[in-house]
Design a protein around this motif. Structure first.
Motif, PDB file in Angstrom:
ATOM      1  N   GLN A  52       0.786  -1.198   0.117  1.00 46.15           N
ATOM      2  CA  GLN A  52      -0.082   0.155  -0.014  1.00 46.15           C
ATOM      3  C   GLN A  52       0.834   1.324  -0.048  1.00 46.15           C
ATOM      4  O   GLN A  52       0.618   2.557   0.248  1.00 46.15           O
ATOM      5  CB  GLN A  52      -0.997  -0.023   1.229  1.00 46.15           C
ATOM      6  CG  GLN A  52      -1.918  -1.125   1.188  1.00 46.15           C
ATOM      7  CD  GLN A  52      -2.872  -1.156   2.249  1.00 46.15           C
ATOM      8  OE1 GLN A  52      -3.459  -0.290   2.642  1.00 46.15           O
ATOM      9  NE2 GLN A  52      -2.703  -2.191   2.875  1.00 46.15           N
ATOM     10  N   ASP A  54       1.863   3.236  -2.284  1.00 45.28           N
ATOM     11  CA  ASP A  54       1.433   4.031  -3.095  1.00 45.28           C
ATOM     12  C   ASP A  54       0.500   5.302  -2.410  1.00 45.28           C
ATOM     13  O   ASP A  54      -0.020   6.379  -3.011  1.00 45.28           O
ATOM     14  CB  ASP A  54       1.076   3.603  -4.361  1.00 45.28           C
ATOM     15  CG  ASP A  54      -0.489   2.685  -4.132  1.00 45.28           C
ATOM     16  OD1 ASP A  54      -0.620   2.033  -3.011  1.00 45.28           O
ATOM     17  OD2 ASP A  54      -1.328   2.726  -4.991  1.00 45.28           O
ATOM     18  N   HIS A  57       3.437   8.702  -1.060  1.00 44.38           N
ATOM     19  CA  HIS A  57       4.886   8.988  -1.766  1.00 44.38           C
ATOM     20  C   HIS A  57       5.319  10.071  -2.036  1.00 44.38           C
ATOM     21  O   HIS A  57       4.599  10.959  -2.099  1.00 44.38           O
ATOM     22  CB  HIS A  57       4.821   7.684  -3.010  1.00 44.38           C
ATOM     23  CG  HIS A  57       3.928   8.011  -3.876  1.00 44.38           C
ATOM     24  ND1 HIS A  57       2.688   8.070  -3.936  1.00 44.38           N
ATOM     25  CD2 HIS A  57       4.229   8.769  -5.137  1.00 44.38           C
ATOM     26  CE1 HIS A  57       2.279   8.381  -5.210  1.00 44.38           C
ATOM     27  NE2 HIS A  57       3.136   8.895  -5.877  1.00 44.38           N
ATOM     28  N   GLU A  59       6.462  12.184  -5.489  1.00 47.30           N
ATOM     29  CA  GLU A  59       6.454  12.036  -6.933  1.00 47.30           C
ATOM     30  C   GLU A  59       7.745  12.922  -7.262  1.00 47.30           C
ATOM     31  O   GLU A  59       7.781  14.233  -7.036  1.00 47.30           O
ATOM     32  CB  GLU A  59       4.982  12.775  -7.477  1.00 47.30           C
ATOM     33  CG  GLU A  59       4.888  12.775  -8.883  1.00 47.30           C
ATOM     34  CD  GLU A  59       4.610  11.250  -9.212  1.00 47.30           C
ATOM     35  OE1 GLU A  59       5.173  10.765 -10.244  1.00 47.30           O
ATOM     36  OE2 GLU A  59       3.965  10.456  -8.856  1.00 47.30           O
ATOM     37  N   HIS A  83      -3.020  10.163  -0.560  1.00 44.17           N
ATOM     38  CA  HIS A  83      -4.492  10.001  -0.793  1.00 44.17           C
ATOM     39  C   HIS A  83      -4.937   9.506   0.631  1.00 44.17           C
ATOM     40  O   HIS A  83      -5.189   8.505   0.950  1.00 44.17           O
ATOM     41  CB  HIS A  83      -4.540   8.564  -1.529  1.00 44.17           C
ATOM     42  CG  HIS A  83      -3.845   8.394  -2.890  1.00 44.17           C
ATOM     43  ND1 HIS A  83      -4.390   8.925  -3.822  1.00 44.17           N
ATOM     44  CD2 HIS A  83      -2.460   8.097  -3.367  1.00 44.17           C
ATOM     45  CE1 HIS A  83      -3.636   8.860  -5.056  1.00 44.17           C
ATOM     46  NE2 HIS A  83      -2.486   8.307  -4.814  1.00 44.17           N
TER      47      HIS A  83
END
Length: 195
Positions: A52, A54, A57, A59, A83
């Motif tokens: 999980q 992602d 993170h 970018e 998220h």
């Protein structure tokens, strides 16, 4: 052993993203761990949810130095992506689970805990963890309102302030619990050995 935690996460914030820019702050904290004849770290627990990762993170785009700010000041990279709703659920459940697991490992009851010092992610997460555990909020040390989420540094700073304000006294059981990107969570039970 000198344990140091420092964070300068604001350099990785997209200041146009209201989902992240209002949450984070920079900071540093440290503590010295030494040999004790009684008390100290009673138990610890760690877990990871790499599948999980992602959910939170950095970018960075195509670069060999992903955490270096872009030379073109108009670029938003690198920046933190979060998220929030999904992360909230994982954070609350994994922190609460870590506390339950570490108390079981330490063979102590929740009623024996004088203070929980959580990672200062946000007040909603801390409140939800307290509610899930059935802990009164006055047993949980909170300072996020002063600094924001200092990521790795938040527990070290909160532990110092909890001790300084006498929320923790010699002989008290203290639980440290954290959650972070990766995704990972961990908890310790400490029998406080300082006056």
């Amino acid at each position: 052993a000198l344990v140091i935690a420092s964070e300068r996460i604001t350099s990785l914030i997209d200041w146009k993203d209201r989902n992240t820019c209002v949450l984070f702050g920079d900071g540093a904290g440290a503590c010295v761990l030494g040999k004790v004849t009684s008390g100290g770290i009673v138990a610890d627990f760690m877990q990871a949810f790499g599948d999980q990762g992602d959910l939170m993170h950095v970018e960075a785009g195509e670069t060999r130095s992903p955490l270096q700010p872009a030379k073109d000041s108009s670029s938003r990279l690198p920046f933190v992506v979060m998220h929030g709703q999904e992360l909230f659920k994982v954070a609350v459940n994994s922190m609460a689970d870590a506390v339950v697991a570490v108390l079981k490992k330490a063979k102590i009851k929740p009623s024996q805990v004088a203070c929980i010092v959580p990672h200062q992610a946000n007040d909603r997460i801390i409140s939800a963890v307290a509610n899930k555990l059935g802990f009164p909020k006055d047993k949980i040390f909170i300072n996020i309102d002063k600094y924001g989420n200092m990521s790795a540094a938040s527990i070290a700073v909160a532990l110092y302030e909890a001790a300084k304000s006498k929320r923790i006294k010699k002989g008290d059981y203290v639980v440290l619990v954290t959650f972070g990107a990766g995704l990972v969570s961990a908890a310790n039970v400490i029998k406080w050995n300082l006056k």
